[in-house]
Design an enzyme around this catalytic site. Sequence first.
Site, PDB file in Angstrom:
ATOM      1  N   ARG A 118      23.133 -17.751 -18.210  1.00 31.14           N
ATOM      2  CA  ARG A 118      21.804 -17.630 -18.837  1.00 31.14           C
ATOM      3  C   ARG A 118      20.694 -17.400 -17.818  1.00 31.14           C
ATOM      4  O   ARG A 118      19.532 -17.754 -18.063  1.00 31.14           O
ATOM      5  CB  ARG A 118      21.474 -18.850 -19.697  1.00 31.14           C
ATOM      6  CG  ARG A 118      22.423 -19.041 -20.873  1.00 31.14           C
ATOM      7  CD  ARG A 118      21.859 -19.931 -21.956  1.00 31.14           C
ATOM      8  NE  ARG A 118      22.903 -20.259 -22.917  1.00 31.14           N
ATOM      9  CZ  ARG A 118      23.688 -21.331 -22.849  1.00 31.14           C
ATOM     10  NH1 ARG A 118      23.529 -22.201 -21.864  1.00 31.14           N
ATOM     11  NH2 ARG A 118      24.613 -21.534 -23.753  1.00 31.14           N
ATOM     12  N   LYS A 140      12.509  -4.941 -15.647  1.00 35.08           N
ATOM     13  CA  LYS A 140      13.299  -4.350 -16.723  1.00 35.08           C
ATOM     14  C   LYS A 140      14.730  -4.165 -16.230  1.00 35.08           C
ATOM     15  O   LYS A 140      14.962  -3.523 -15.216  1.00 35.08           O
ATOM     16  CB  LYS A 140      12.719  -3.005 -17.146  1.00 35.08           C
ATOM     17  CG  LYS A 140      11.510  -3.120 -18.047  1.00 35.08           C
ATOM     18  CD  LYS A 140      11.179  -1.769 -18.681  1.00 35.08           C
ATOM     19  CE  LYS A 140       9.986  -1.884 -19.612  1.00 35.08           C
ATOM     20  NZ  LYS A 140       9.634  -0.563 -20.199  1.00 35.08           N
ATOM     21  N   GLU A 182       8.575  10.143 -11.109  1.00 32.75           N
ATOM     22  CA  GLU A 182       7.867   8.902 -11.443  1.00 32.75           C
ATOM     23  C   GLU A 182       6.546   8.816 -10.673  1.00 32.75           C
ATOM     24  O   GLU A 182       5.566   8.241 -11.160  1.00 32.75           O
ATOM     25  CB  GLU A 182       8.737   7.677 -11.146  1.00 32.75           C
ATOM     26  CG  GLU A 182      10.078   7.635 -11.879  1.00 32.75           C
ATOM     27  CD  GLU A 182       9.970   7.290 -13.372  1.00 32.75           C
ATOM     28  OE1 GLU A 182       8.837   7.086 -13.870  1.00 32.75           O
ATOM     29  OE2 GLU A 182      11.022   7.232 -14.034  1.00 32.75           O
ATOM     30  N   LYS A 224       2.133   0.000 -10.315  1.00 30.70           N
ATOM     31  CA  LYS A 224       3.100  -0.651 -11.202  1.00 30.70           C
ATOM     32  C   LYS A 224       2.910  -2.164 -11.204  1.00 30.70           C
ATOM     33  O   LYS A 224       2.948  -2.801 -12.269  1.00 30.70           O
ATOM     34  CB  LYS A 224       4.533  -0.294 -10.817  1.00 30.70           C
ATOM     35  CG  LYS A 224       5.525  -0.934 -11.774  1.00 30.70           C
ATOM     36  CD  LYS A 224       6.718  -0.096 -12.067  1.00 30.70           C
ATOM     37  CE  LYS A 224       7.542  -0.723 -13.183  1.00 30.70           C
ATOM     38  NZ  LYS A 224       8.823  -0.034 -13.370  1.00 30.70           N
ATOM     39  N   GLU A 234       5.424  -5.640 -22.159  1.00 31.90           N
ATOM     40  CA  GLU A 234       5.101  -4.368 -22.809  1.00 31.90           C
ATOM     41  C   GLU A 234       4.565  -4.541 -24.220  1.00 31.90           C
ATOM     42  O   GLU A 234       5.008  -3.901 -25.173  1.00 31.90           O
ATOM     43  CB  GLU A 234       6.339  -3.454 -22.805  1.00 31.90           C
ATOM     44  CG  GLU A 234       5.975  -2.000 -23.047  1.00 31.90           C
ATOM     45  CD  GLU A 234       7.114  -1.049 -22.688  1.00 31.90           C
ATOM     46  OE1 GLU A 234       7.664  -1.178 -21.583  1.00 31.90           O
ATOM     47  OE2 GLU A 234       7.422  -0.186 -23.511  1.00 31.90           O
ATOM     48  N   ARG A 238       1.617  -1.682 -20.558  1.00 32.36           N
ATOM     49  CA  ARG A 238       2.844  -1.326 -19.837  1.00 32.36           C
ATOM     50  C   ARG A 238       3.534  -0.120 -20.471  1.00 32.36           C
ATOM     51  O   ARG A 238       4.243   0.622 -19.780  1.00 32.36           O
ATOM     52  CB  ARG A 238       3.803  -2.523 -19.784  1.00 32.36           C
ATOM     53  CG  ARG A 238       5.034  -2.216 -18.946  1.00 32.36           C
ATOM     54  CD  ARG A 238       5.847  -3.426 -18.559  1.00 32.36           C
ATOM     55  NE  ARG A 238       6.981  -2.979 -17.746  1.00 32.36           N
ATOM     56  CZ  ARG A 238       7.782  -3.765 -17.073  1.00 32.36           C
ATOM     57  NH1 ARG A 238       7.587  -5.067 -17.089  1.00 32.36           N
ATOM     58  NH2 ARG A 238       8.778  -3.273 -16.365  1.00 32.36           N
ATOM     59  N   ASN A 242       5.754   4.537 -19.666  1.00 35.10           N
ATOM     60  CA  ASN A 242       6.812   5.330 -20.293  1.00 35.10           C
ATOM     61  C   ASN A 242       6.391   6.774 -20.547  1.00 35.10           C
ATOM     62  O   ASN A 242       7.100   7.503 -21.236  1.00 35.10           O
ATOM     63  CB  ASN A 242       7.235   4.684 -21.617  1.00 35.10           C
ATOM     64  CG  ASN A 242       7.867   3.321 -21.399  1.00 35.10           C
ATOM     65  OD1 ASN A 242       8.631   3.138 -20.453  1.00 35.10           O
ATOM     66  ND2 ASN A 242       7.524   2.370 -22.242  1.00 35.10           N
ATOM     67  N   HIS A 245       8.943   9.495 -20.900  1.00 34.02           N
ATOM     68  CA  HIS A 245      10.265   8.871 -21.015  1.00 34.02           C
ATOM     69  C   HIS A 245      10.891   9.031 -22.394  1.00 34.02           C
ATOM     70  O   HIS A 245      12.119   9.064 -22.509  1.00 34.02           O
ATOM     71  CB  HIS A 245      10.190   7.388 -20.627  1.00 34.02           C
ATOM     72  CG  HIS A 245      10.130   7.178 -19.135  1.00 34.02           C
ATOM     73  ND1 HIS A 245       9.120   7.698 -18.350  1.00 34.02           N
ATOM     74  CD2 HIS A 245      10.968   6.524 -18.284  1.00 34.02           C
ATOM     75  CE1 HIS A 245       9.331   7.359 -17.088  1.00 34.02           C
ATOM     76  NE2 HIS A 245      10.436   6.653 -17.015  1.00 34.02           N
ATOM     77  N   HIS A 249      14.349  10.489 -22.015  1.00 34.30           N
ATOM     78  CA  HIS A 249      15.536   9.750 -22.463  1.00 34.30           C
ATOM     79  C   HIS A 249      16.347  10.567 -23.462  1.00 34.30           C
ATOM     80  O   HIS A 249      17.574  10.515 -23.467  1.00 34.30           O
ATOM     81  CB  HIS A 249      15.130   8.413 -23.099  1.00 34.30           C
ATOM     82  CG  HIS A 249      14.653   7.393 -22.107  1.00 34.30           C
ATOM     83  ND1 HIS A 249      14.077   6.206 -22.489  1.00 34.30           N
ATOM     84  CD2 HIS A 249      14.682   7.382 -20.759  1.00 34.30           C
ATOM     85  CE1 HIS A 249      13.761   5.510 -21.403  1.00 34.30           C
ATOM     86  NE2 HIS A 249      14.107   6.202 -20.341  1.00 34.30           N
ATOM     87  N   HIS A 262      18.001  10.875 -13.977  1.00 33.48           N
ATOM     88  CA  HIS A 262      16.894  10.307 -14.753  1.00 33.48           C
ATOM     89  C   HIS A 262      15.570  10.975 -14.372  1.00 33.48           C
ATOM     90  O   HIS A 262      14.801  11.408 -15.240  1.00 33.48           O
ATOM     91  CB  HIS A 262      16.831   8.794 -14.521  1.00 33.48           C
ATOM     92  CG  HIS A 262      15.638   8.130 -15.133  1.00 33.48           C
ATOM     93  ND1 HIS A 262      15.444   8.063 -16.502  1.00 33.48           N
ATOM     94  CD2 HIS A 262      14.562   7.516 -14.575  1.00 33.48           C
ATOM     95  CE1 HIS A 262      14.310   7.434 -16.755  1.00 33.48           C
ATOM     96  NE2 HIS A 262      13.753   7.087 -15.602  1.00 33.48           N
TER      97      HIS A 262
END
Lengths: 358, 358
Positions: A118, A140, A182, A224, A234, A238, A242, A245, A249, A262
């Site tokens: 955990r 992330k 990026e 960032k 987010e 935030r 993206n 993205h 994606h 990517h």
Amino acid sequence: METLRVELGSRSYPILIGQGLLRERSLFEQHLRARDLLVVSNTVVAPLYLDVLEASLQPRRVVAAILPDGESHKTLATVGRVLDVLVANRFGRDCAVVALGGGVVGDMAGFAAATFQRGVAFAQVPTTLLAQVDSSVGGKTGVNHPGGKNLIGAFHQPVVVVADTRTLATLPPRELRAGLAEVIKYGLICDADFFAWLEARMDALLAADPAALAHVIRRSCEIKAEIVGRDEREHGDRALLNLGHTFGHAVESATGYTEWLHGEAIGAGLVMAACMSRESGYLTSEELERVTRLVARAGLPTHVSNVKPDIALQHMRIDKKVQAGKIRLVLPRGIGSAFVTADYAEPALSRTLEAHLG
Amino acid sequence: METLRVELGSRSYPILIGQGLLRERSLFEQHLRARDLLVVSNTVVAPLYLDVLEASLQPRRVVAAILPDGESHKTLATVGRVLDVLVANRFGRDCAVVALGGGVVGDMAGFAAATFQRGVAFAQVPTTLLAQVDSSVGGKTGVNHPGGKNLIGAFHQPVVVVADTRTLATLPPRELRAGLAEVIKYGLICDADFFAWLEARMDALLAADPAALAHVIRRSCEIKAEIVGRDEREHGDRALLNLGHTFGHAVESATGYTEWLHGEAIGAGLVMAACMSRESGYLTSEELERVTRLVARAGLPTHVSNVKPDIALQHMRIDKKVQAGKIRLVLPRGIGSAFVTADYAEPALSRTLEAHLG
């Protein structure tokens, strides 16, 4: 060495940026207290830097998990293998996981650290430009699902990010270019001066000029860290990170994560987002042209011929930002500003996809 | 209906306890806002209660994922199936996962909710005594690894716990007894009066007397909510809730999660912890006898013949509470108090295992 800080209360952590940091044992002693360490890397990076890192982590107990290279291996099954190594070596809740590699390694090592017992400590040692400017910062973590990119994961902040800029000397040119996507994104969403600086210095960056790269890494991490410190989970700003993205994606998912890096998909995604903004009146034609030109000069695709527009649209519909069935898009508003919206004309989206795909 | 509250700042949530709550649509409307809901249940519970719950969740979109029954299925692979259902139905970040069942269902549904899209809303609708008194409260989610119990997981708090005590009417007696192990644990760690009440009322509990069960559920949830509110991530007192669990998990792991219910293993674990305390001078022989007798009267094992002591010890060494290689144990100190220690004599541990195993 430069030190930036991500401010998240009790989970705040430093980003250390500099030449040769991998060899500085004192840094790792200072920032990483665990006595049992699992270094997660891949078959490309481990032969280059694993020995150096292991030497800097001595005399502690260090075990390595070496994963196959590439986004197509970023799956729950691969993370399961990392967890197997942790269990087989009887690591306890007081161990730490260290990611040595690019974004794929960092995402999976971080997700393993988030879920083992955990949650155990986690350190990022990014060795690609993309990981140094983006994915190693912000917590992330996760893996892809056949149905979509990064659909499974967790927020799990590292305790330290150690970006040794000397590792970029061995980075293949294609990977360097992917990282620049990026970087361009940061300029586009919130720093017009930085965008202009990139236009002026793109040749130096492509030549891997150390001073130019150092500036880019520092400025990208500053932006960032500031946004993540304001909005870790987010719920707000935030999401601006993206930009490009949702489009990118879809390109990655539609091609099974094997055709495009990517960053390459994000390059095309930035152009598509800018095109949507022009269609919707948020960018002038000249501004769209500046975005397209900078992406192209970075050696990144502005058009992706092996993805059909309707297939991309299907993949966009399972993006994490979909709300009440509507695809929300991050769109630039001028150079240096962006916003999230679901208020756009569907035909504009179709025209954008048709202009840049297939 | 009674309402308790787990106080965790912005992640606080209510525990609703009462007869027939499954049918109260207004409760679900009030506490669960998502429009897309995935109900996770299993092949035993779904035929009994899925229709009722689905009716109470209307008119929203409700999809069900029905898992095989039993702790042996509490694996990363089964959670992967739940994630597949979420993706296949194109659920977004604004969906919610609802666990309908016992501890195994709750742990897996919660872990799926913790990791889908890096975390979506989650509601617990526990239908076993064990889940109503323990596992549905507190946000521990996860799965087993072949190497050990609950080694993979996340902390992910529910937004509401709805404990319909009427579901206990269909609970098999063996499952009822298993739940009583956790109830005895609460008395032993922090409430001597409650322990004495259990001694006085055990016959009523075994006869599933509604008033007696209602008291037990309320008092157990009160204790757990108070401890979790103080120490969500188990940096301190929350570890006391693991009394008997290091021993019990070893019994479960060593028998492949197929021979003993979790609560049965915990019953034997409580006796072993008490035995260690007596060996170490923290319990009198009379107190040990009270613990052993209460566990036995609840119909739970005080001796486990199909696990060898040395095998159990191997499994104990990969418990999450191991620090610097030493097994830390939660031990009772008198009835109604407990503490965590690694300061005990190894021969006492060997004697304890040999007295109660094999």
